[in-house]
Design a protein around this motif. Structure first.
Motif, PDB file in Angstrom:
ATOM      1  N   UNK A  77      78.576   1.969  38.198  1.00  0.00           N
ATOM      2  CA  UNK A  77      78.489   1.581  36.787  1.00  0.00           C
ATOM      3  C   UNK A  77      77.091   1.069  36.430  1.00  0.00           C
ATOM      4  N   UNK A  78      76.319   0.701  37.449  1.00  0.00           N
ATOM      5  CA  UNK A  78      74.924   0.304  37.225  1.00  0.00           C
ATOM      6  C   UNK A  78      74.146   0.543  38.501  1.00  0.00           C
ATOM      7  N   UNK A  79      72.853   0.435  38.396  1.00  0.00           N
ATOM      8  CA  UNK A  79      71.976   0.488  39.567  1.00  0.00           C
ATOM      9  C   UNK A  79      71.070  -0.725  39.504  1.00  0.00           C
ATOM     10  N   UNK A  80      71.283  -1.635  40.449  1.00  0.00           N
ATOM     11  CA  UNK A  80      70.542  -2.885  40.470  1.00  0.00           C
ATOM     12  C   UNK A  80      70.802  -3.665  39.175  1.00  0.00           C
ATOM     13  N   UNK A  81      69.852  -3.704  38.258  1.00  0.00           N
ATOM     14  CA  UNK A  81      70.061  -4.417  36.993  1.00  0.00           C
ATOM     15  C   UNK A  81      70.028  -3.492  35.777  1.00  0.00           C
ATOM     16  N   UNK A  82      70.196  -2.200  36.021  1.00  0.00           N
ATOM     17  CA  UNK A  82      70.186  -1.219  34.935  1.00  0.00           C
ATOM     18  C   UNK A  82      71.574  -0.617  34.763  1.00  0.00           C
ATOM     19  N   UNK A  83      72.202  -0.915  33.631  1.00  0.00           N
ATOM     20  CA  UNK A  83      73.534  -0.392  33.338  1.00  0.00           C
ATOM     21  C   UNK A  83      73.439   1.091  32.990  1.00  0.00           C
ATOM     22  N   UNK A 111      79.625 -14.292  44.432  1.00  0.00           N
ATOM     23  CA  UNK A 111      81.011 -14.609  44.078  1.00  0.00           C
ATOM     24  C   UNK A 111      81.425 -13.814  42.854  1.00  0.00           C
ATOM     25  N   UNK A 112      82.728 -13.809  42.570  1.00  0.00           N
ATOM     26  CA  UNK A 112      83.225 -13.132  41.373  1.00  0.00           C
ATOM     27  C   UNK A 112      82.592 -13.734  40.117  1.00  0.00           C
ATOM     28  N   UNK A 113      82.402 -15.067  40.106  1.00  0.00           N
ATOM     29  CA  UNK A 113      81.787 -15.707  38.942  1.00  0.00           C
ATOM     30  C   UNK A 113      80.361 -15.208  38.743  1.00  0.00           C
ATOM     31  N   UNK A 114      79.629 -14.991  39.829  1.00  0.00           N
ATOM     32  CA  UNK A 114      78.268 -14.473  39.716  1.00  0.00           C
ATOM     33  C   UNK A 114      78.280 -13.069  39.123  1.00  0.00           C
ATOM     34  N   UNK A 115      79.297 -12.288  39.470  1.00  0.00           N
ATOM     35  CA  UNK A 115      79.405 -10.950  38.896  1.00  0.00           C
ATOM     36  C   UNK A 115      79.792 -10.999  37.421  1.00  0.00           C
ATOM     37  N   UNK A 116      80.631 -11.964  37.060  1.00  0.00           N
ATOM     38  CA  UNK A 116      80.958 -12.157  35.637  1.00  0.00           C
ATOM     39  C   UNK A 116      79.680 -12.387  34.850  1.00  0.00           C
ATOM     40  N   UNK A 118      76.568 -11.614  35.777  1.00  0.00           N
ATOM     41  CA  UNK A 118      75.689 -10.442  35.802  1.00  0.00           C
ATOM     42  C   UNK A 118      76.140  -9.392  34.800  1.00  0.00           C
ATOM     43  N   UNK A 119      77.430  -9.085  34.789  1.00  0.00           N
ATOM     44  CA  UNK A 119      77.924  -8.087  33.840  1.00  0.00           C
ATOM     45  C   UNK A 119      77.734  -8.568  32.410  1.00  0.00           C
ATOM     46  N   UNK A 120      77.859  -9.879  32.205  1.00  0.00           N
ATOM     47  CA  UNK A 120      77.615 -10.428  30.874  1.00  0.00           C
ATOM     48  C   UNK A 120      76.193 -10.162  30.415  1.00  0.00           C
ATOM     49  N   UNK A 121      75.247 -10.313  31.328  1.00  0.00           N
ATOM     50  CA  UNK A 121      73.844 -10.025  30.988  1.00  0.00           C
ATOM     51  C   UNK A 121      73.636  -8.546  30.692  1.00  0.00           C
ATOM     52  N   UNK A 122      74.472  -7.692  31.293  1.00  0.00           N
ATOM     53  CA  UNK A 122      74.357  -6.254  31.065  1.00  0.00           C
ATOM     54  C   UNK A 122      75.157  -5.779  29.852  1.00  0.00           C
TER      55      UNK A 122
END
Length: 331
Positions: A77-83, A111-116, A118-122
């Motif tokens: 769904x993304x690569x590194x920080x590029x959605x 953690x799952x919270x860190x992914x929350x 990250x996806x929020x930033x994307x």
């Protein structure tokens, strides 16, 4: 005649390769184990449906039965920080159609919270409940097994914190009571950890890894993942770990229990044959191989693990689902 098959909507010749598939093909054996560093067992493969000749109803019609999409993240769904451009339209469509998606990742460094976050930033709104990580699978495995005196957690501080919060006794220092070495993707790797691991493995403690991935994709290429570090430890100690995350079925089983949906309703989507797709095969669910990350079409020629479908990327999968939706509306 074999005719033509397609992947991701683009022509793909099958006549030559079809002979290779058909001469030695075996039906898929459910519950098998695939992947590096673990017992392979009796190998079996099957013809990806997207490679089969189209007769009558389009083979992609089976996609309409899918209600649970188990999505790998990095490379899918993304690569590194590029959605990837097709990600948000796909996720929106799944929800609009009354479906469910969960993000499954072998990456134990966050953690799952860190992914929350990250996806929020994307640009993707998500909750902790939308994620299943290899650490979740590891915790479930440890809680179901015999109680450990003390585990050496070879990984990030986040990795250790998640284990502690789940009640697993962990340390990052050599201690006499250690009876298990737990290793994950470590973005905070030091030589001290490698030395400690070698000492413990030579001592004979149990050895468990979150995942066998060789590399983690980045914007500049790749970096060594848990599998590569485990291979390095094997060269030094001749010890290999028991693997918990993908390609093992545990994460899919957790997802099915969480959602209450049957295996037939689920589709694993990922960019690696030896982890994502093998996980689907081992769990007895269909799998879509996307070519937006580590895996390539040439991998299919040498892999004993084969997907149900092959797509260029998440956008191509979305187009196929919409194609089937529109097809159904006209009949």
């Amino acid at each position: 005649a074999l005719g033509r098959a397609e992947y991701s909507g683009a022509p793909f010749f099958v006549a030559v390769r079809g002979l290779l598939f058909l001469t030695g093909i075996l039906r898929r054996s459910r519950g098998q184990t695939y992947g590096p560093m673990i017992h392979w067992g009796k190998l079996a493969a099957y013809i990806p449906k997207r490679y089969m000749p189209r007769k009558g109803e389009d083979a992609v019609a089976e996609l309409k039965e899918k209600k649970l999409f188990l999505l790998d993240m990095d490379g899918t769904i993304y690569l590194d920080n590029d959605l990837f451009p097709g990600t948000i339209p796909f996720l929106s469509w799944v929800r609009e159609m009354g479906g469910t998606y969960l993000f499954l990742t072998n990456n134990s460094s966050r953690s799952a919270q860190a992914y929350v976050e990250k996806l929020g930033r994307l640009g993707i709104q998500a909750a902790k409940e939308d994620f299943l990580t290899s650490v979740d699978a590891l915790i479930a495995d440890l809680q179901a097994g015999p109680r450990r005196k003390l585990c050496y957690a070879f990984g990030t501080e986040s990795f250790r914190s998640q284990l502690r919060e789940a009640g697993i006794p962990v340390t990052d220092r050599l201690e006499e009571d250690i009876d298990c070495l737990l290793i994950g993707f470590d973005t905070e790797l030091t030589f001290q950890k490698l030395e400690d691991a070698c000492i413990l493995l030579n001592r004979g403690v149990d050895f468990i890894a979150t995942n066998p991935d060789w590399v983690c994709p980045t914007w500049y290429g790749s970096v060594p993942d848990c599998g590569s570090v485990c291979e390095m430890l094997y060269r030094a100690t001749k010890r290999r770990p028991r693997v918990i995350g993908k390609p093992q079925r545990a994460m899919v089983d957790l997802a099915l229990r969480r959602t209450g949906l049957p295996p037939e309703a689920a589709l694993v989507v990922g960019d690696r044959l030896y982890t994502d797709i093998a996980c689907g095969v081992n769990a007895g669910v269909d799998a879509a191989f996307v070519l937006s990350g580590e895996g390539t079409l040439s991998d299919l020629e040498t892999s004993d693990v084969q997907p149900t479908w092959v797509f260029d990327d998440i956008a191509a999968l979305h187009r196929a689902l919409r194609e089937e939706e529109n097809h159904g509306q006209h009949h």
